[in-house]
Design a protein around this motif. Sequence first.
Motif, PDB file in Angstrom:
ATOM      1  N   UNK A 176     -10.983 -25.996  -7.196  1.00  0.00           N
ATOM      2  CA  UNK A 176     -10.940 -27.408  -6.832  1.00  0.00           C
ATOM      3  C   UNK A 176     -12.333 -27.833  -6.385  1.00  0.00           C
ATOM      4  N   UNK A 177     -12.536 -29.125  -6.380  1.00  0.00           N
ATOM      5  CA  UNK A 177     -13.817 -29.675  -5.935  1.00  0.00           C
ATOM      6  C   UNK A 177     -13.548 -30.538  -4.700  1.00  0.00           C
ATOM      7  N   UNK A 178     -14.278 -30.258  -3.631  1.00  0.00           N
ATOM      8  CA  UNK A 178     -14.166 -31.079  -2.433  1.00  0.00           C
ATOM      9  C   UNK A 178     -15.458 -31.873  -2.267  1.00  0.00           C
ATOM     10  N   UNK A 179     -15.339 -33.008  -1.643  1.00  0.00           N
ATOM     11  CA  UNK A 179     -16.499 -33.875  -1.419  1.00  0.00           C
ATOM     12  C   UNK A 179     -16.779 -33.939   0.065  1.00  0.00           C
ATOM     13  N   UNK A 180     -17.980 -33.485   0.432  1.00  0.00           N
ATOM     14  CA  UNK A 180     -18.374 -33.483   1.835  1.00  0.00           C
ATOM     15  C   UNK A 180     -19.277 -34.673   2.130  1.00  0.00           C
ATOM     16  N   UNK A 181     -18.992 -35.419   3.202  1.00  0.00           N
ATOM     17  CA  UNK A 181     -19.907 -36.494   3.612  1.00  0.00           C
ATOM     18  C   UNK A 181     -21.119 -35.892   4.324  1.00  0.00           C
ATOM     19  N   UNK A 182     -22.254 -36.510   4.158  1.00  0.00           N
ATOM     20  CA  UNK A 182     -23.408 -36.096   4.945  1.00  0.00           C
ATOM     21  C   UNK A 182     -23.068 -36.277   6.424  1.00  0.00           C
ATOM     22  N   UNK A 183     -23.576 -35.388   7.286  1.00  0.00           N
ATOM     23  CA  UNK A 183     -23.220 -35.452   8.713  1.00  0.00           C
ATOM     24  C   UNK A 183     -23.938 -36.581   9.434  1.00  0.00           C
ATOM     25  N   UNK A 184     -23.612 -37.800   9.023  1.00  0.00           N
ATOM     26  CA  UNK A 184     -24.146 -38.967   9.716  1.00  0.00           C
ATOM     27  C   UNK A 184     -23.064 -40.029   9.745  1.00  0.00           C
ATOM     28  N   UNK A 185     -23.192 -40.951  10.669  1.00  0.00           N
ATOM     29  CA  UNK A 185     -22.097 -41.869  10.982  1.00  0.00           C
ATOM     30  C   UNK A 185     -21.641 -42.680   9.792  1.00  0.00           C
ATOM     31  N   UNK A 186     -22.586 -43.278   9.051  1.00  0.00           N
ATOM     32  CA  UNK A 186     -22.172 -44.158   7.965  1.00  0.00           C
ATOM     33  C   UNK A 186     -21.483 -43.400   6.842  1.00  0.00           C
ATOM     34  N   UNK A 187     -21.930 -42.169   6.547  1.00  0.00           N
ATOM     35  CA  UNK A 187     -21.310 -41.374   5.484  1.00  0.00           C
ATOM     36  C   UNK A 187     -19.902 -40.937   5.867  1.00  0.00           C
ATOM     37  N   UNK A 188     -19.729 -40.515   7.095  1.00  0.00           N
ATOM     38  CA  UNK A 188     -18.408 -40.078   7.555  1.00  0.00           C
ATOM     39  C   UNK A 188     -17.450 -41.252   7.633  1.00  0.00           C
ATOM     40  N   UNK A 189     -17.943 -42.390   8.095  1.00  0.00           N
ATOM     41  CA  UNK A 189     -17.100 -43.587   8.160  1.00  0.00           C
ATOM     42  C   UNK A 189     -16.688 -44.035   6.769  1.00  0.00           C
ATOM     43  N   UNK A 190     -17.624 -43.955   5.805  1.00  0.00           N
ATOM     44  CA  UNK A 190     -17.314 -44.353   4.434  1.00  0.00           C
ATOM     45  C   UNK A 190     -16.265 -43.446   3.816  1.00  0.00           C
ATOM     46  N   UNK A 191     -16.227 -42.190   4.272  1.00  0.00           N
ATOM     47  CA  UNK A 191     -15.226 -41.243   3.764  1.00  0.00           C
ATOM     48  C   UNK A 191     -13.882 -41.406   4.469  1.00  0.00           C
ATOM     49  N   UNK A 192     -13.807 -42.326   5.420  1.00  0.00           N
ATOM     50  CA  UNK A 192     -12.553 -42.551   6.132  1.00  0.00           C
ATOM     51  C   UNK A 192     -12.242 -41.466   7.133  1.00  0.00           C
ATOM     52  N   UNK A 193     -13.278 -40.795   7.637  1.00  0.00           N
ATOM     53  CA  UNK A 193     -13.090 -39.681   8.552  1.00  0.00           C
ATOM     54  C   UNK A 193     -13.590 -40.050   9.939  1.00  0.00           C
ATOM     55  N   UNK A 194     -13.170 -39.254  10.916  1.00  0.00           N
ATOM     56  CA  UNK A 194     -13.740 -39.323  12.258  1.00  0.00           C
ATOM     57  C   UNK A 194     -14.352 -37.962  12.551  1.00  0.00           C
ATOM     58  N   UNK A 195     -15.041 -37.862  13.637  1.00  0.00           N
ATOM     59  CA  UNK A 195     -15.709 -36.596  13.927  1.00  0.00           C
ATOM     60  C   UNK A 195     -14.711 -35.483  14.286  1.00  0.00           C
ATOM     61  N   UNK A 196     -13.461 -35.876  14.561  1.00  0.00           N
ATOM     62  CA  UNK A 196     -12.449 -34.854  14.861  1.00  0.00           C
ATOM     63  C   UNK A 196     -11.713 -34.355  13.620  1.00  0.00           C
ATOM     64  N   UNK A 197     -11.815 -35.065  12.498  1.00  0.00           N
ATOM     65  CA  UNK A 197     -11.072 -34.690  11.294  1.00  0.00           C
ATOM     66  C   UNK A 197     -11.571 -33.368  10.718  1.00  0.00           C
ATOM     67  N   UNK A 198     -10.619 -32.609  10.124  1.00  0.00           N
ATOM     68  CA  UNK A 198     -10.972 -31.372   9.445  1.00  0.00           C
ATOM     69  C   UNK A 198     -10.521 -31.451   7.993  1.00  0.00           C
ATOM     70  N   UNK A 199     -11.303 -30.855   7.121  1.00  0.00           N
ATOM     71  CA  UNK A 199     -10.953 -30.802   5.701  1.00  0.00           C
ATOM     72  C   UNK A 199     -10.132 -29.545   5.448  1.00  0.00           C
ATOM     73  N   UNK A 200      -9.233 -29.624   4.465  1.00  0.00           N
ATOM     74  CA  UNK A 200      -8.384 -28.479   4.145  1.00  0.00           C
ATOM     75  C   UNK A 200      -8.226 -28.332   2.640  1.00  0.00           C
ATOM     76  N   UNK A 201      -8.016 -27.089   2.192  1.00  0.00           N
ATOM     77  CA  UNK A 201      -7.676 -26.778   0.810  1.00  0.00           C
ATOM     78  C   UNK A 201      -6.510 -25.798   0.842  1.00  0.00           C
TER      79      UNK A 201
END
Length: 486
Positions: A151-176
Amino acid sequence: MAGGTWKMQNKVRPGVYINVKGDGKPVLTTPLGRLLMFQNEPLGWGKKGIIELTATSDFTALTGHNNTDEVLAPVYEALKDAETVLLLNDFAGGAKSTSTKDGVYTVNAKYEGEQGNNISVSFAPSPLADGANTRDVTVTTIFGTKQVDQVKITLPLPKADAIAAAGLTKEDQLEVHNDYVDITFGTNPADVTKELNGKGEYPLYTAIFNGLTQSAVNAHLTGGSNGTNHVADDMNDYLENEFYAVATTAGWDESSNIHKLLVEEIKLLRENVGIKVRAVVPNVRGVAYNYEGVSTVLNGYVLNNGTVVTPNIAAARFAGMSASATPDQALTYAQLDDAVEASPKLNNDKTIKALSAGQIVFTTRAGQRVVVEQDINSLTKFTDTKSKDFSKNRVIRTLDEICTNTTQTFETSFLGKVSNNEFGRDLFKANRVSYLSGLESQNVIRDFDPSNLSLAQGDDKDAVLMNLYVTPVDSMEKLYVNLIVR
């Protein structure tokens, strides 16, 4: 729902109580093709409990083995004729294999067992495009040497605008998640925050991004261990609650007590619970079980490729055949298309002795054909209520079909729904007459007349007494010829 046999009309639980007598006096789901088996050694993989397998199942994902691996030899033989094998994989303890990179990922095998130690996961980053706020990482799961998921996962750059654009918060975790592993990215966020204090507003994503995208990462899982086999301890619960036609202890050493346990539970289910299932056990030792619900297998056979199938594995083949056989079918002289000779071969006297002892025997016929000599069970001592007819599996399948269908019909359409008066009993009788006439047209029973079935008020107001006379049809098996020369 209760069931079983009865001597007096004194039952407490609602249900169907049926006596089957040898002289014939006193739509629905079917388990056809379903075989219950008991794993004789830890698989080292797979869910605890029943693993449902067919010939087209993904055996590696479900059991951690190829279908031709020795540990699954009974299953492989059984599925040559059974449609479905319900494999009881019951164990206690054991550990899942794992791999962890602090703050970046934790990979856990899907199941406990040593087979999980054959798993590796790779994380391969794609090039980072100019001005991009994300980076793709390809996650590949390998079992042994075979790629089993990607599978392919997409990681946001560790900066506020990238994480916000991905619909994430700093507490969110990615899973596969796939059939082999569960992967969580950015584990232990509190620890990561502490370690990366002052390294940015989103230290969790800093750890993930830096850990996965700087270069390819390979994780090999370790630490998996097998649990202790608990099949014999829990088998009775599964025998009573699973939906199957035949159960078998094929694959187990004959010294194991599990064969006797299976036979005793099958007797209990048939006589006291009203579940008409049958058993097949290997029986080189010639144990006299003397019961119409149990067939025993004496010998094995040699396959086209030279593989010798021992009796305790051959029992799985006959169990699969028996589970799939219909009430209008006998397995006498049923051919094993992939076998060339019986093993060991029995001479005429030994074959007669085995058949007289109620054992299933594979014999070699002309043209390298291997057949089931006679479709019988272990009943050898006959009585007024259990005649020799009861030693024939086709007859038992017929009687079991009638009992099972009558029980299911009563439970689903009449119990608690229809008044116990003459009109209500006539409705049930009409249903049974239609069903039994259908069996006659299928050559399962013969000479059926509606007068062979009677229903009356039982001793209690909620009880119905049903008397049914049936004559099962058997198959041609012996031909006696007078050849007269004039």
